[in-house]
Design an enzyme around this catalytic site. Structure first.
Site, PDB file in Angstrom:
ATOM      1  N   ASP B   7      48.105  24.429  39.643  1.00 52.36           N
ATOM      2  CA  ASP B   7      47.509  24.864  38.622  1.00 52.36           C
ATOM      3  C   ASP B   7      46.523  25.972  38.677  1.00 52.36           C
ATOM      4  OD1 ASP B   7      47.216  24.810  35.773  1.00 52.36           O
ATOM      5  OD2 ASP B   7      45.171  23.929  36.080  1.00 52.36           O
ATOM      6  N   SER B   8      46.116  26.666  37.930  1.00 54.99           N
ATOM      7  CA  SER B   8      44.942  27.592  37.721  1.00 54.99           C
ATOM      8  C   SER B   8      43.784  26.720  38.129  1.00 54.99           C
ATOM      9  CB  SER B   8      44.994  28.911  36.738  1.00 54.99           C
ATOM     10  OG  SER B   8      44.661  27.738  35.601  1.00 54.99           O
ATOM     11  N   TYR B  39      43.198  31.846  34.447  1.00 57.10           N
ATOM     12  CA  TYR B  39      44.362  32.957  34.519  1.00 57.10           C
ATOM     13  C   TYR B  39      44.899  33.271  33.166  1.00 57.10           C
ATOM     14  CZ  TYR B  39      46.197  31.496  39.451  1.00 57.10           C
ATOM     15  OH  TYR B  39      46.346  31.286  40.814  1.00 57.10           O
ATOM     16  N   GLY B  40      44.484  32.816  32.128  1.00 54.09           N
ATOM     17  CA  GLY B  40      45.124  33.096  30.826  1.00 54.09           C
ATOM     18  C   GLY B  40      44.527  34.158  30.348  1.00 54.09           C
ATOM     19  N   CYS B  70      51.174  24.987  35.257  1.00 58.81           N
ATOM     20  CA  CYS B  70      50.114  25.854  34.630  1.00 58.81           C
ATOM     21  C   CYS B  70      51.108  26.845  33.712  1.00 58.81           C
ATOM     22  CB  CYS B  70      49.558  26.843  35.645  1.00 58.81           C
ATOM     23  SG  CYS B  70      48.653  28.494  35.027  1.00 58.81           S
ATOM     24  N   ASN B  71      50.916  26.705  32.448  1.00 59.19           N
ATOM     25  CA  ASN B  71      51.790  27.534  31.680  1.00 59.19           C
ATOM     26  C   ASN B  71      51.722  29.031  31.919  1.00 59.19           C
ATOM     27  OD1 ASN B  71      53.039  25.822  29.421  1.00 59.19           O
ATOM     28  ND2 ASN B  71      51.022  24.883  29.921  1.00 59.19           N
ATOM     29  N   THR B  72      50.426  29.504  32.209  1.00 60.17           N
ATOM     30  CA  THR B  72      50.323  31.088  32.308  1.00 60.17           C
ATOM     31  C   THR B  72      51.268  31.257  33.503  1.00 60.17           C
ATOM     32  OG1 THR B  72      48.382  31.014  31.517  1.00 60.17           O
ATOM     33  CG2 THR B  72      48.814  32.916  32.528  1.00 60.17           C
ATOM     34  N   GLU B 153      36.311  22.245  29.258  1.00 61.90           N
ATOM     35  CA  GLU B 153      35.520  22.212  30.643  1.00 61.90           C
ATOM     36  C   GLU B 153      34.120  21.856  30.318  1.00 61.90           C
ATOM     37  OE1 GLU B 153      36.974  25.051  33.449  1.00 61.90           O
ATOM     38  OE2 GLU B 153      38.905  24.173  33.511  1.00 61.90           O
ATOM     39  N   CYS B 186      49.410  24.630  27.167  1.00 58.52           N
ATOM     40  CA  CYS B 186      48.474  24.704  28.158  1.00 58.52           C
ATOM     41  C   CYS B 186      48.153  23.233  28.437  1.00 58.52           C
ATOM     42  CB  CYS B 186      47.267  25.443  27.541  1.00 58.52           C
ATOM     43  SG  CYS B 186      45.894  25.423  28.510  1.00 58.52           S
ATOM     44  N   THR B 187      47.947  23.217  29.809  1.00 57.69           N
ATOM     45  CA  THR B 187      47.916  21.715  30.240  1.00 57.69           C
ATOM     46  C   THR B 187      46.334  21.402  30.293  1.00 57.69           C
ATOM     47  OG1 THR B 187      47.506  23.023  32.426  1.00 57.69           O
ATOM     48  CG2 THR B 187      49.770  21.775  32.075  1.00 57.69           C
ATOM     49  N   HIS B 188      45.584  22.166  29.638  1.00 48.25           N
ATOM     50  CA  HIS B 188      44.207  21.598  29.196  1.00 48.25           C
ATOM     51  C   HIS B 188      44.291  20.822  27.921  1.00 48.25           C
ATOM     52  CE1 HIS B 188      42.044  24.008  32.461  1.00 48.25           C
ATOM     53  NE2 HIS B 188      41.055  23.224  31.997  1.00 48.25           N
TER      54      HIS B 188
END
Lengths: 254, 254
Positions: B7-8, B39-40, B70-72, B153, B186-188
């Protein structure tokens, strides 16, 4: 004369804008490290490494002075930047000019009024603003405001959410102190100076851009005779480490 | 068997958590590119370069499969990641499993109900989610939500500001469509799944972590017999490219 201006991204444009006003005939080279922005949430080791790389890129452009228009890099990496530039390039950070501007504004305040430094997490963690101000016997508070850069870069500079976030960051200081000096310790924050002023009505909000321009005058030893003349536009070369990652809200400026 | 999870930053932990539940005896290697997060907001060229570097680091760890959590990176760099890993490592992105999960949820909705993809700017710009869903005849909306990762975050996952920002991003879709499927791209975002559900009361909010775990089962050709057993804790090796830049809110997890 060529002067380099370095920032982690686009925030340094608030400083560049003041420099262009004051040094109208100067040739500026602006480097925004958009491939690695933001610095404010990175470790000090990473900030030092990235800052040195950017300084090397700029020194290869034949600059004679470098303004580190990034508070995080100025707080953490000035030594590494000076080393990367070598002895032929004068390096100026933004922290000392900011501290001078805050001290000057504090003269108009009652004895014991505090300075509130508003900055990124990394700048606050470095403790440099606090140390320099405490050496002068000033009461200092340091507040990290990590959500403001993303909000500004989204263009939400007058959005209710922005005002609510600013309120969250500053309200306790306003409640404990009716007056003081709020020092904008991040070059993005001048874009929302009014929001800070609104949240801190009895306080003086200090943007260090003018102090930086004055400090640069001292360093390069010239004052520009054409100050204020619009006909003499200074030249700017733009370098972005990721040219496709410039936030839309500043595109009209670049 | 060793499985890499990339992941980023730390968002991929929401995926890793589901994988550990399903593959209890597996040895995971998690790489979070905290030196370059997020990354987004980066350009596609930059995302491809960074993703390939991380894939090389992980492939040197002797993994037999890699989950790009990471979706991006999944939207923009799956080709580069596969190339960097070579033919011996199976690479799984999160976009296809997410699309499958959304289509499955859509079966329970009236004909013509839309899928709303919530993701970063770079993922939305890639258009991959939209293309895959439109190929199935689905009405798709894609909404970039760049302020959510910084808010998460910061740990403001149930703060009034978070709810206001979510409302800003989704209210127009709720007003035009009483029901639909909202896909967390988005994994967040699984960390604020409840906030999305609250803002979209008639909708189904889909988190693709379970679909990713199922897709991984198909790829690695095993189902783990000890599913659900707490006594068989999977091993995780953590790699962070900037180990001092891990957001505090996930430190208890890592």
């Amino acid at each position: 004369m060529k002067i380099g201006v370095f920032d982690s991204g686009v925030g340094g444009m608030t400083v560049l804008s003041e420099l262009r006003r004051r040094f109208a005939k100067t040739h500026f080279v602006y480097l925004g490290d958009t491939a690695h922005v933001p610095y404010g949430t990175k470790s000090s080791a990473q900030v030092r490494k990235l800052s040195a790389e950017c300084a090397r890129t700029l020194s290869a452009q034949g600059i004679s002075a470098l303004v580190v228009a990034c508070n995080t890099a100025s707080s953490l990496a000035l030594g590494e930047i000076r080393e990367a530039c070598g002895p032929g390039i004068q390096v100026l950070g933004v922290v000392e000019p900011g501290v001078s501007a805050a001290l000057e504004a504090l003269q108009q305040k009652p004895l014991g009024a505090p300075v509130l430094v508003l900055a990124t997490k990394a700048t606050v963690k470095s403790g440099l603003y606090g140390r320099l101000l405490r050496e002068k016997g000033v009461t200092v508070f340091e507040q990290a405001c990590p959500l403001l850069v993303p909000l500004i870069e989204e263009g939400w500079t007058d959005h209710p959410v922005l005002h609510q976030v600013v309120e969250e960051y500053v309200s306790s200081y306003r409640k404990s102190h009716p007056t003081g000096v709020a020092l904008l310790g991040c070059t993005h924050y001048p874009w929302i100076q009014e929001a800070f002023q609104r949240a801190l009505p009895g306080w003086t909000v200090v943007n260090s851009a003018q102090a930086i321009a004055s400090a640069l005058s001292c360093i390069v030893g010239t004052t520009d005779p054409s100050t204020g003349s619009r006909s003499q536009e200074s030249q700017v070369d733009w370098i972005f480490t990721d040219p496709d990652a410039i936030p839309e809200f500043v595109l009209p400026l670049a």
